[in-house]
Design a protein around this motif. Structure first.
Motif, PDB file in Angstrom:
ATOM      1  N   ASP A 628       0.690  -1.137  -0.165  1.00 30.34           N
ATOM      2  CA  ASP A 628      -0.198  -0.127   0.093  1.00 30.34           C
ATOM      3  C   ASP A 628       0.821   1.121   0.092  1.00 30.34           C
ATOM      4  N   THR A 629       1.611   1.273  -0.771  1.00 34.56           N
ATOM      5  CA  THR A 629       2.692   2.370  -1.180  1.00 34.56           C
ATOM      6  C   THR A 629       2.094   3.504  -1.958  1.00 34.56           C
ATOM      7  N   PRO A 630       2.708   4.550  -1.776  1.00 34.44           N
ATOM      8  CA  PRO A 630       2.116   5.677  -2.806  1.00 34.44           C
ATOM      9  C   PRO A 630       2.027   5.328  -4.089  1.00 34.44           C
ATOM     10  N   MET A 631       2.920   4.514  -4.598  1.00 34.72           N
ATOM     11  CA  MET A 631       2.970   3.799  -5.956  1.00 34.72           C
ATOM     12  C   MET A 631       1.518   2.966  -6.243  1.00 34.72           C
ATOM     13  N   HIS A 632       1.364   2.026  -5.327  1.00 35.76           N
ATOM     14  CA  HIS A 632       0.184   1.424  -5.577  1.00 35.76           C
ATOM     15  C   HIS A 632      -1.027   2.395  -5.597  1.00 35.76           C
ATOM     16  N   ARG A 633      -1.183   3.422  -4.679  1.00 37.36           N
ATOM     17  CA  ARG A 633      -2.256   3.971  -4.662  1.00 37.36           C
ATOM     18  C   ARG A 633      -2.623   4.817  -5.597  1.00 37.36           C
ATOM     19  N   ALA A 634      -1.223   5.255  -6.180  1.00 38.22           N
ATOM     20  CA  ALA A 634      -1.541   6.058  -7.475  1.00 38.22           C
ATOM     21  C   ALA A 634      -2.085   5.428  -8.652  1.00 38.22           C
ATOM     22  N   ARG A 635      -1.640   4.346  -8.788  1.00 40.22           N
ATOM     23  CA  ARG A 635      -1.996   3.146  -9.935  1.00 40.22           C
ATOM     24  C   ARG A 635      -3.475   2.751  -9.778  1.00 40.22           C
ATOM     25  N   ALA A 636      -3.554   2.657  -8.460  1.00 44.01           N
ATOM     26  CA  ALA A 636      -5.279   2.319  -8.335  1.00 44.01           C
ATOM     27  C   ALA A 636      -6.089   3.634  -8.499  1.00 44.01           C
ATOM     28  N   SER A 637      -5.708   4.937  -8.274  1.00 41.17           N
ATOM     29  CA  SER A 637      -6.549   5.779  -8.547  1.00 41.17           C
ATOM     30  C   SER A 637      -6.713   6.438  -9.781  1.00 41.17           C
ATOM     31  N   ALA A 638      -5.623   5.798 -10.749  1.00 43.89           N
ATOM     32  CA  ALA A 638      -5.873   6.164 -12.341  1.00 43.89           C
ATOM     33  C   ALA A 638      -5.691   5.120 -12.957  1.00 43.89           C
ATOM     34  N   PRO A 639      -6.811   4.302 -13.032  1.00 44.76           N
ATOM     35  CA  PRO A 639      -6.399   2.949 -13.682  1.00 44.76           C
ATOM     36  C   PRO A 639      -6.625   3.151 -15.215  1.00 44.76           C
TER      37      PRO A 639
END
Length: 760
Positions: A628-639
């Motif tokens: 649940d890193t910023p990288m994970h969250r960024a990819r989830a937020s902009a699929p």
């Protein structure tokens, strides 16, 4: 400047390319003869310590202890070029702001103190006495000493750093942001509670005895070229060298030793890495867990793998960590590391087969959200087989600047231990402040909030080194006063407060003449060796002061009732070292011990299996694989977008923020810096072509727009979904809130970004 081109580099690191670079560097600075003589005094008993990296010297008395990047650092300091008052008379600050970082530092050595004049937008000459009085006036007018910020670069000597922390604490604050906050802070934060020290536990002699050397997140060919000599020798005697790095780096592949007549004559080279794993940026924790899981499985199947006696006598927490490893999924480890199960098992087999192992790491480990946990996982790996506190084994965080480790040893730390403050009070008779100060990111926030009003920098290039460039520059410009002690012009001098001073100082290569005669200073390398450094060149200007002299004269001007005779101390630096010995037990008999050729090594209890921890033992630390890193969250937020993980990096013509030239020879980039290294398949997925111009935009959750524009795509061997580009050009993309958990270090090796066609 060389022609702009991208041309694949097929040769080894070092070799004739390095020698040509040395020749061109000396000619460029008009110091071919003087420079050659100067270099022969680098790292000698009666010479100066290289002002470049902190990699140690074999015996500090050899005839050729400098490298290509060391030559660049020495030549830049010993250059015949000067940036005196006439230069500043020709250029406004606005005009200089439009120039590149390379151009700024290429103007040469500063020669006289300068003060900013808002009416003309120029820096004008000022006398030293007037400059010190101005700083003292600003400092003493503050209602709270904690409104002042005192930054420190790793260039400062032990003597300068000790006087600096003494002055600032007597003034009344622990606001000591320093370059450690931006690089290896997670190393100390991870290692201290785990093994009792925040430094490496190995010496160069250990590299002669290691059966395996594991290198994580480090590019020695560019950042620590002298390390390649140790790796070359290790490979030749049969040691396994295992590298984990997202990029294919030539210095980790093969090396042509300029000192080897045979290799130079035959154009031969020595391989470096026996195994090379292109781990995902930030995937090292998962990769190491995979290695450790394999080790435990082999222990269960075969026995005799773990050092059970060491674990029982010297460690705690093994069972909890082992249970966590057994429960870990190979699928998760592969997904998050970017390596398949077979690769992780292969690396684990090398570890199992080695009687003694060293683990090295650099900022590819420390500039991530879970950097502290990753460092502790690397130490866990060592603990499994007792690879601490014995020959050929240990932890080796490879520091950057030449005395960054020494600064911390001298007390440059925003979180000082109570024992240090107690000793300062005992020796100097004042009550040091007890509240923690601010680190680098916190200092920027302090200035942004208007609570940081005076910024003083002992070296460095704060405006270019720090993250979130727009926020950092706004912060500096809100200060009442900014002051920079420096040898050359850089970006930070142009991003100034309402009042501003540039104070030019002596360089490491120059003679430091005080009342008692020429002085030496001391520095500490990455392996805790402390030795003397004495310049041999005449100062670039009669107006230059040494860093200890600048600090002492400022203290004398600011602290009206101090019991310390500051000006007496700088008449003979041996007096400063006597005081250091009174404050730090590890520096007892400092002057006598450092006078021996090569100096001495500071006591490192972990090297002797003495654990200065709360439990008295080394501890295994258990950490989940980050999902649940910023990288994970960024990819989830902009699929709907391709979100890339950007890692900032240096070019080969660069050290920290100092840009020596516009080439990156080993990566095939010439005459330019605004490039993005990206996998060829990712270029096609974007519907673009190699060589296209693009803009980068950060994906973050704070609503702020962060962009860096006009970069050239360069197809490169890097894992898909990841890109790399140089700093400081990409620092504007790193959010101020993107920091390592438990250390506060900017996470510049994993910035979520999207790539867009260049708007221009």
């Amino acid at each position: 400047m060389s022609e702009q081109k991208i041309e694949f580099y097929e040769g080894p690191a070092g070799g004739w390319g390095a020698l040509r670079s040395v020749k061109n560097t000396l000619l460029k600075h008009d110091i071919a003869i003087k420079g050659a003589k100067t270099l022969l005094s680098a790292n000698q008993p009666d010479g100066f310590d290289c002002p470049g990296c902190a990699w140690p010297d074999r015996n500090h008395a050899s005839s050729f202890e400098f490298c290509e990047n060391g030559v660049k650092a020495v030549a830049a300091e010993a250059t015949a070029r000067r940036a005196g008052p006439d230069f500043f008379a020709r250029h406004t600050v606005a005009e200089m702001m439009a120039q590149s970082d390379f151009w700024l530092e290429d103007q040469g050595r500063l020669t006289q103190p300068m003060r900013y004049d808002a009416t003309s937008d120029r820096y004008l000459p000022v006398e030293w006495t007037e400059a010190f009085a101005l700083i003292a006036q600003h400092l003493n007018a503050l209602p709270d000493p904690n409104q002042a910020i005192f930054y420190t670069s790793g260039r400062a000597s032990n003597e300068a750093a000790f006087l600096y922390q003494l002055f600032v604490r007597e003034y009344g604050t622990n606001n000591f942001p320093d370059c450690s906050n931006m690089c290896h802070e997670p190393s100390g934060s991870g290692m201290r509670p785990q093994i009792g020290v925040g430094k490496g536990t190995v010496t160069l002699e250990d590299f002669e005895q290691a059966d395996a050397i594991f290198i994580f997140g480090q590019n020695p060919g560019t950042n620590h070229p002298r390390m390649l000599g140790e790796l070359r020798a290790a490979h030749k005697r049969g040691a396994r060298i295992v590298s984990f790095n997202p990029l294919r780096e030539r210095g980790l592949e093969r090396f042509q030793d300029p000192q080897s007549k045979l290799e130079m004559a035959t154009l031969g080279a020595t391989p470096i890495s026996t195994h090379y794993f292109q781990v995902l940026p930030g995937g090292d924790l998962a990769a190491v867990k995979g290695m450790m899981k394999h080790v435990l499985e082999q222990e269960s199947a075969l026995g005799g793998i773990l050092d059970h006696a060491f674990i029982a006598e010297h460690t705690s927490g093994f069972e909890a960590m082992a249970a966590d490893l057994r429960a870990e999924s190979w699928e998760v480890l592969a997904l998050e590391s970017g390596l398949d199960e077979a690769q992780m098992r292969s690396a684990g087999d090398v570890y199992i087969g080695a009687k003694s192992s060293i683990v090295c790491w650099g900022m590819g480990i420390t500039q991530h959200t879970h950097a502290v946990a990753t460092v502790q996982m690397l130490v866990n790996l060592l603990l499994l087989r007792g690879n601490l506190g014995r020959p050929g084994a240990g932890a080796c965080p490879v520091r950057g600047h030449s005395n960054v480790q020494g600064d911390r040893s001298m007390g440059i730390w925003e979180k000082p231990p109570a024992a240090l403050l107690d000793r300062l009070q005992q020796v100097f008779g004042f009550a040091p402040p007890r509240a923690d100060g601010v680190d680098t990111v916190e200092a920027i926030r302090l200035m942004l909030d208007g609570r940081g009003r005076v910024f003083f920098a002992l070296g460095g290039n704060f405006a270019a080194a720090t993250p979130d460039t727009d926020a950092t520059w706004r912060a500096l410009r809100q200060c009442d006063l900014t002051v920079h002690v420096t040898t050359k012009l850089n970006r930070s001098h142009l991003v100034h407060g309402r009042d501003a001073l540039i104070l030019p100082c002596l360089g490491r290569t120059e003679i430091d003449l005080q009342a008692a005669g020429p002085q030496s200073v001391t520095v500490e390398d990455s392996m805790s060796m402390v030795h003397l450094s004495a310049g041999i060149n005449p100062p670039a200007s009669a107006q230059l002061l040494s860093e200890p002299a600048i600090v002492a004269r400022l203290a004398a001007a600011t602290l009206g009732d101090s019991r310390t005779d500051w000006l007496w101390l700088i008449e003979d630096y041996a007096r400063i070292r006597d005081l250091i010995a009174q404050v730090f037990d590890d520096f007892q008999d400092f002057n006598a011990r450092v006078a021996t050729p090569g100096g001495f090594r500071l006591y490192n209890p972990a090297s002797e299996r003495i654990w200065a921890t709360a439990s008295g033992k080394a501890s295994f630390q258990t950490h989940p694989v980050p999902r649940d890193t910023p990288m994970h969250r960024a990819r989830a937020s902009a699929p709907e977008q391709i979100v890339f993980s950007l890692m900032t990096t240096r070019s080969h013509d660069q050290y920290n923020t100092t840009v020596y030239g516009m080439d990156d020879r080993y990566r095939g980039v010439f005459g330019q810096r605004r490039v993005v290294f990206i996998h060829a398949e990712d270029i096609r997925a974007l519907g673009m072509q190699d060589g296209d111009w693009v803009d980068l935009r950060t994906v973050w959750d704070d609503g702020q727009e962060r962009r860096a524009e006009r970069f050239r795509l360069v197809a490169y061997d890097i894992p898909r979904g990841n890109i790399a580009a140089y700093y400081p050009e990409t620092n504007p993309l790193v959010p101020l809130s993107a920091i390592a958990i438990g250390a506060g270090t900017p996470t510049s090796k994993a910035v979520p970004v999207v790539i867009q066609p260049h708007a221009g």
